[in-house]
Design an enzyme around this catalytic site. Structure first.
Site, PDB file in Angstrom:
ATOM      1  N   ASN A 205     -11.505  50.485  52.525  1.00 17.49           N
ATOM      2  CA  ASN A 205     -10.976  49.877  51.290  1.00 17.49           C
ATOM      3  C   ASN A 205     -11.832  50.254  50.087  1.00 17.49           C
ATOM      4  OD1 ASN A 205     -10.156  48.298  53.640  1.00 17.49           O
ATOM      5  ND2 ASN A 205      -9.207  46.912  52.178  1.00 17.49           N
TER       6      ASN A 205
ATOM      7  N   THR B 273      -8.622  41.887  46.307  1.00 18.41           N
ATOM      8  CA  THR B 273      -9.774  41.916  45.386  1.00 18.41           C
ATOM      9  C   THR B 273      -9.318  41.700  43.942  1.00 18.41           C
ATOM     10  OG1 THR B 273      -9.527  44.312  45.254  1.00 18.41           O
ATOM     11  CG2 THR B 273     -11.168  43.448  46.820  1.00 18.41           C
TER      12      THR B 273
ATOM     13  N   GLY C 108       1.058  60.791  43.928  1.00 18.10           N
ATOM     14  CA  GLY C 108       0.511  59.441  43.718  1.00 18.10           C
ATOM     15  C   GLY C 108      -0.432  59.392  42.523  1.00 18.10           C
TER      16      GLY C 108
ATOM     17  N   GLU D 272      -7.279  51.279  57.937  1.00 16.96           N
ATOM     18  CA  GLU D 272      -6.264  50.396  58.535  1.00 16.96           C
ATOM     19  C   GLU D 272      -5.822  50.954  59.896  1.00 16.96           C
ATOM     20  OE1 GLU D 272      -5.310  47.454  57.308  1.00 16.96           O
ATOM     21  OE2 GLU D 272      -3.487  47.049  58.454  1.00 16.96           O
TER      22      GLU D 272
ATOM     23  N   TYR E 129       2.337  49.804  58.297  1.00 18.60           N
ATOM     24  CA  TYR E 129       1.567  50.718  57.435  1.00 18.60           C
ATOM     25  C   TYR E 129       0.511  51.458  58.266  1.00 18.60           C
ATOM     26  CZ  TYR E 129      -2.025  52.197  54.109  1.00 18.60           C
ATOM     27  OH  TYR E 129      -2.971  52.925  53.417  1.00 18.60           O
TER      28      TYR E 129
ATOM     29  N   LEU F  97      -1.849  61.567  47.936  1.00 17.30           N
ATOM     30  CA  LEU F  97      -2.255  60.164  47.779  1.00 17.30           C
ATOM     31  C   LEU F  97      -1.049  59.225  47.710  1.00 17.30           C
ATOM     32  CD1 LEU F  97      -5.120  60.588  45.153  1.00 17.30           C
ATOM     33  CD2 LEU F  97      -5.127  61.016  47.596  1.00 17.30           C
TER      34      LEU F  97
ATOM     35  N   SER G 261      -6.530  56.206  56.440  1.00 16.79           N
ATOM     36  CA  SER G 261      -6.988  54.853  56.120  1.00 16.79           C
ATOM     37  C   SER G 261      -7.710  54.174  57.277  1.00 16.79           C
ATOM     38  CB  SER G 261      -5.764  54.001  55.754  1.00 16.79           C
ATOM     39  OG  SER G 261      -6.080  52.641  55.752  1.00 16.79           O
TER      40      SER G 261
ATOM     41  N   THR H 158       0.042  58.320  39.623  1.00 20.10           N
ATOM     42  CA  THR H 158       0.143  57.077  38.841  1.00 20.10           C
ATOM     43  C   THR H 158      -0.574  55.906  39.526  1.00 20.10           C
ATOM     44  OG1 THR H 158       2.269  56.671  39.919  1.00 20.10           O
ATOM     45  CG2 THR H 158       2.339  57.654  37.716  1.00 20.10           C
TER      46      THR H 158
ATOM     47  N   LEU I 106       8.521  61.651  47.740  1.00 17.55           N
ATOM     48  CA  LEU I 106       8.071  61.912  49.115  1.00 17.55           C
ATOM     49  C   LEU I 106       9.236  61.929  50.099  1.00 17.55           C
ATOM     50  CD1 LEU I 106       4.913  59.739  49.888  1.00 17.55           C
ATOM     51  CD2 LEU I 106       5.075  62.227  49.880  1.00 17.55           C
TER      52      LEU I 106
HETATM   53  P1  NAP Z   1      -1.486  52.959  45.016  1.00 15.07           P
HETATM   54  O1  NAP Z   1      -2.254  52.537  43.808  1.00 15.07           O
HETATM   55  O2  NAP Z   1      -0.558  51.987  45.656  1.00 15.07           O
HETATM   56  O3  NAP Z   1      -0.665  54.285  44.621  1.00 15.07           O
HETATM   57  C1  NAP Z   1       0.353  54.775  45.443  1.00 15.07           C
HETATM   58  C2  NAP Z   1       1.052  55.923  44.743  1.00 15.07           C
HETATM   59  O4  NAP Z   1       2.105  56.410  45.596  1.00 15.07           O
HETATM   60  C3  NAP Z   1       1.708  55.559  43.408  1.00 15.07           C
HETATM   61  O5  NAP Z   1       1.465  56.601  42.491  1.00 15.07           O
HETATM   62  C4  NAP Z   1       3.187  55.505  43.778  1.00 15.07           C
HETATM   63  O6  NAP Z   1       4.050  55.798  42.696  1.00 15.07           O
HETATM   64  C5  NAP Z   1       3.275  56.625  44.802  1.00 15.07           C
HETATM   65  N1  NAP Z   1       4.470  56.559  45.645  1.00 15.07           N
HETATM   66  C6  NAP Z   1       4.878  55.540  46.430  1.00 15.07           C
HETATM   67  N2  NAP Z   1       6.044  55.858  47.054  1.00 15.07           N
HETATM   68  C7  NAP Z   1       6.386  57.111  46.640  1.00 15.07           C
HETATM   69  C8  NAP Z   1       7.450  57.997  46.919  1.00 15.07           C
HETATM   70  N3  NAP Z   1       8.447  57.653  47.749  1.00 15.07           N
HETATM   71  N4  NAP Z   1       7.471  59.205  46.328  1.00 15.07           N
HETATM   72  C9  NAP Z   1       6.478  59.566  45.484  1.00 15.07           C
HETATM   73  N5  NAP Z   1       5.428  58.783  45.159  1.00 15.07           N
HETATM   74  C10 NAP Z   1       5.373  57.565  45.742  1.00 15.07           C
HETATM   75  O7  NAP Z   1      -2.488  53.463  46.162  1.00 15.07           O
HETATM   76  P2  NAP Z   1      -4.047  53.835  46.074  1.00 15.07           P
HETATM   77  O8  NAP Z   1      -4.856  52.610  46.297  1.00 15.07           O
HETATM   78  O9  NAP Z   1      -4.292  54.699  44.894  1.00 15.07           O
HETATM   79  O10 NAP Z   1      -4.204  54.702  47.416  1.00 15.07           O
HETATM   80  C11 NAP Z   1      -3.956  56.102  47.407  1.00 15.07           C
HETATM   81  C12 NAP Z   1      -3.667  56.550  48.833  1.00 15.07           C
HETATM   82  O11 NAP Z   1      -4.794  56.266  49.657  1.00 15.07           O
HETATM   83  C13 NAP Z   1      -2.474  55.872  49.511  1.00 15.07           C
HETATM   84  O12 NAP Z   1      -1.882  56.809  50.370  1.00 15.07           O
HETATM   85  C14 NAP Z   1      -3.114  54.759  50.330  1.00 15.07           C
HETATM   86  O13 NAP Z   1      -2.294  54.410  51.408  1.00 15.07           O
HETATM   87  C15 NAP Z   1      -4.393  55.445  50.753  1.00 15.07           C
HETATM   88  N6  NAP Z   1      -5.549  54.595  51.018  1.00 15.07           N
HETATM   89  C16 NAP Z   1      -5.944  53.696  50.080  1.00 15.07           C
HETATM   90  C17 NAP Z   1      -7.079  52.934  50.301  1.00 15.07           C
HETATM   91  C18 NAP Z   1      -7.553  51.934  49.284  1.00 15.07           C
HETATM   92  O14 NAP Z   1      -8.357  51.066  49.654  1.00 15.07           O
HETATM   93  N7  NAP Z   1      -7.141  52.034  48.029  1.00 15.07           N
HETATM   94  C19 NAP Z   1      -7.807  53.104  51.494  1.00 15.07           C
HETATM   95  C20 NAP Z   1      -7.376  54.048  52.410  1.00 15.07           C
HETATM   96  C21 NAP Z   1      -6.262  54.806  52.156  1.00 15.07           C
HETATM   97  P3  NAP Z   1       4.549  54.636  41.673  1.00 15.07           P
HETATM   98  O15 NAP Z   1       3.453  54.488  40.673  1.00 15.07           O
HETATM   99  O16 NAP Z   1       5.791  55.219  41.130  1.00 15.07           O
HETATM  100  O17 NAP Z   1       4.756  53.386  42.483  1.00 15.07           O
HETATM  101  N1  GDD Z   2      -3.125  41.100  49.549  1.00 11.85           N
HETATM  102  C1  GDD Z   2      -3.644  39.921  49.918  1.00 11.85           C
HETATM  103  N2  GDD Z   2      -3.286  38.788  49.222  1.00 11.85           N
HETATM  104  N3  GDD Z   2      -4.527  39.885  50.940  1.00 11.85           N
HETATM  105  C2  GDD Z   2      -5.070  38.693  51.267  1.00 11.85           C
HETATM  106  C3  GDD Z   2      -4.747  37.514  50.592  1.00 11.85           C
HETATM  107  C4  GDD Z   2      -3.814  37.566  49.525  1.00 11.85           C
HETATM  108  O1  GDD Z   2      -3.471  36.566  48.886  1.00 11.85           O
HETATM  109  N4  GDD Z   2      -5.478  36.501  51.141  1.00 11.85           N
HETATM  110  C5  GDD Z   2      -6.212  37.031  52.108  1.00 11.85           C
HETATM  111  N5  GDD Z   2      -5.971  38.362  52.203  1.00 11.85           N
HETATM  112  C6  GDD Z   2      -6.564  39.266  53.201  1.00 11.85           C
HETATM  113  C7  GDD Z   2      -5.545  40.110  53.974  1.00 11.85           C
HETATM  114  O2  GDD Z   2      -4.954  39.322  55.021  1.00 11.85           O
HETATM  115  C8  GDD Z   2      -6.437  41.233  54.481  1.00 11.85           C
HETATM  116  O3  GDD Z   2      -7.094  40.835  55.663  1.00 11.85           O
HETATM  117  C9  GDD Z   2      -7.483  41.389  53.370  1.00 11.85           C
HETATM  118  O4  GDD Z   2      -7.365  40.235  52.528  1.00 11.85           O
HETATM  119  C10 GDD Z   2      -7.328  42.641  52.521  1.00 11.85           C
HETATM  120  O5  GDD Z   2      -5.982  42.721  52.087  1.00 11.85           O
HETATM  121  P1  GDD Z   2      -5.515  43.799  50.977  1.00 11.85           P
HETATM  122  O6  GDD Z   2      -6.380  43.680  49.778  1.00 11.85           O
HETATM  123  O7  GDD Z   2      -4.059  43.649  50.817  1.00 11.85           O
HETATM  124  O8  GDD Z   2      -5.899  45.203  51.632  1.00 11.85           O
HETATM  125  P2  GDD Z   2      -5.706  45.792  53.110  1.00 11.85           P
HETATM  126  O9  GDD Z   2      -7.071  45.844  53.743  1.00 11.85           O
HETATM  127  O10 GDD Z   2      -4.637  45.126  53.841  1.00 11.85           O
HETATM  128  O11 GDD Z   2      -5.205  47.277  52.788  1.00 11.85           O
HETATM  129  C11 GDD Z   2      -5.886  48.072  51.811  1.00 11.85           C
HETATM  130  O12 GDD Z   2      -6.907  48.806  52.427  1.00 11.85           O
HETATM  131  C12 GDD Z   2      -6.455  49.782  53.382  1.00 11.85           C
HETATM  132  C13 GDD Z   2      -7.714  50.454  53.953  1.00 11.85           C
HETATM  133  O13 GDD Z   2      -8.228  49.683  54.996  1.00 11.85           O
HETATM  134  C14 GDD Z   2      -4.834  48.976  51.145  1.00 11.85           C
HETATM  135  O14 GDD Z   2      -5.418  49.626  50.055  1.00 11.85           O
HETATM  136  C15 GDD Z   2      -4.326  50.033  52.106  1.00 11.85           C
HETATM  137  O15 GDD Z   2      -3.485  50.958  51.404  1.00 11.85           O
HETATM  138  C16 GDD Z   2      -5.542  50.771  52.687  1.00 11.85           C
HETATM  139  O16 GDD Z   2      -5.150  51.776  53.582  1.00 11.85           O
END
Ligand code: NAP
Ligand code: GDD
Length: 329
Positions: free
Chosen positions: A178, A190, A10, A127, A149, A80, A125, A12, A59
């Protein structure tokens, strides 16, 4: 002493790009695993592309992981990669399970077979807490996921614990709340808001269409959070850690602050549309990172207000650069 080697799946993505930066700064050799795509998607790593080794894998493909481990012999693996967008997991639940859940087993099993001394980080996460059964959430809070998810991440968490207990792997689960940044994908709320605010401010749009404004999240800054991932793998023993700010804010508050930062009132621009509502919602997340603070010495450095301002300013600057560039017209 030989350089330590870290492998990042991950790379990228948002977190992968920041983690690669901090590991390079710490002197690591960084191997970034990437999946093939028909167009190059290295926007987030273009500035460090020549400093890291990029290796194709997926993956979904066990042997591509075995091959990468055998070839590059990392000391640490950070998993990741995932189908990380909750909304998409409702329309692609099987793919989400294959990547976000079973993908973790593929990596763990490859590590077990190739070199069980490799240290492993799983991107778990908040989540997983879903319909929360206690507030704030800690490492001991039971899970109640509310999306395919979230269910997949619960599997990923428990298979990490299982490989730790069954085979003695140094396998750690970081339960991150998040975390956002100027590199966040445009579909997450965001970035959708800050990019939308910038577009409206520059006269490119007149409205911003959102879903549930009342959902509350514990939003931190991604660069602060990737430091915690590294700290976890430097511990003698593997464990589970919650990483969070301890503050919760609604989507409405985020929008209000983002619009106010450019002198606008969100009520004049935000429109709600059921298309962006989820079949099951996570209403409230707020984490208690006391264990990480005590054991890792980790604490968030960026406030909610700074995060919002930083993201809006970055999107304004990005759009202004694009408007000045004829290729974007
Ligand atoms: P992201 O920006 O969506 O990045 C996801 C990465 O996974 C990308 O590099 C994507 O590659 C790669 N990927 C997806 N499917 C794949 C596959 N089949 N094989 C290989 N690579 C694959 O996510 P992020 O926000 O950096 O989050 C990183 C990790 O933390 C994720 O596992 C996410 O679920 C977890 N997480 C995120 C948050 C958050 O708030 N950001 C919170 C808790 C946990 P491409 O670029 O090719 O699409
Ligand atoms: N995406 C999105 N778009 N969310 C919206 C919108 C919209 O237009 N309007 C309201 N929301 C609300 C969603 O319903 C959710 O309750 C909240 O905003 C956050 O949505 P996201 O930003 O899509 O994030 P997430 O909390 O569902 O998931 C992210 O955080 C997780 C950790 O708790 C992702 O990064 C997950 O990969 C990560 O695990």
């Amino acid at each position: 002493m030989a350089r330590r080697r870290a492998m990042i799946t991950g790379v990228t993505g948002q977190d992968g790009s920041y983690l690669a930066e901090i590991l390079l700064a710490k002197g690591y050799e960084v191997i970034g695993l990437i999946r093939r795509s028909s167009t190059v998607n290295f926007e987030r790593i273009s500035h460090i592309q020549d400093k890291i080794t990029l290796v194709p894998f997926d993956l979904l493909d066990f042997y591509s992981i075995v091959h990468a481990l055998r070839e590059y012999q990392p000391h640490e693996v950070y998993n990741l990669a995932a189908q990380s967008f909750v909304q998409t997991s409702f329309t692609q639940p099987v793919l989400t399970g294959e990547t976000t859940a079973l993908g973790v087993t593929r990596i763990l099993d490859a590590i077990r077979v190739v070199d069980p001394t490799i240290r492993f980080y799983q991107a778990s996460s908040s989540e997983m807490f879903g319909k929360v059964v206690e507030t704030p959430q800690t490492e001991k809070t039971p899970f109640y996921p509310r999306s395919p998810y979230g269910v997949a991440k619960v599997y990923g968490h428990w298979i990490t614990v299982n490989y730790r207990e069954s085979y003695g792997l140094h396998a750690t689960s970081g339960i991150l709340f998040n975390h956002e940044s100027e590199r966040r994908g445009l579909e997450f709320v965001t970035r959708k808001i800050t990019h939308g605010v910038a577009r409206i401010k520059l006269g490119l749009d007149r409205t911003l269409v959102l879903g549930n404004l009342e959902a509350r999240r514990d939003w931190g800054y991604a660069p602060d959070y990737v430091e915690a991932m590294w700290l976890m793998l430097q511990q003698d023993e593997p464990d589970d850690y919650v990483i969070a700010t301890g503050e919760t804010h609604s989507v409405r508050e985020f929008a209000e602050l983002a619009f106010a930062h450019v002198g606008l009132d969100y009520r004049d621009y935000v429109v709600q549309d059921p298309r962006f509502m989820r079949p099951a919602e996570v209403d409230l997340l707020v984490g208690n990172a006391a264990k990480a603070r005590a054991r890792l010495g980790w604490a968030p450095r960026t406030t909610f207000q700074e995060l919002v301002r930083r993201m809006v300013d970055a999107d304004l600057a990005l759009l202004q650069r694009q408007l000045a560039d004829p290729r974007h017209r």
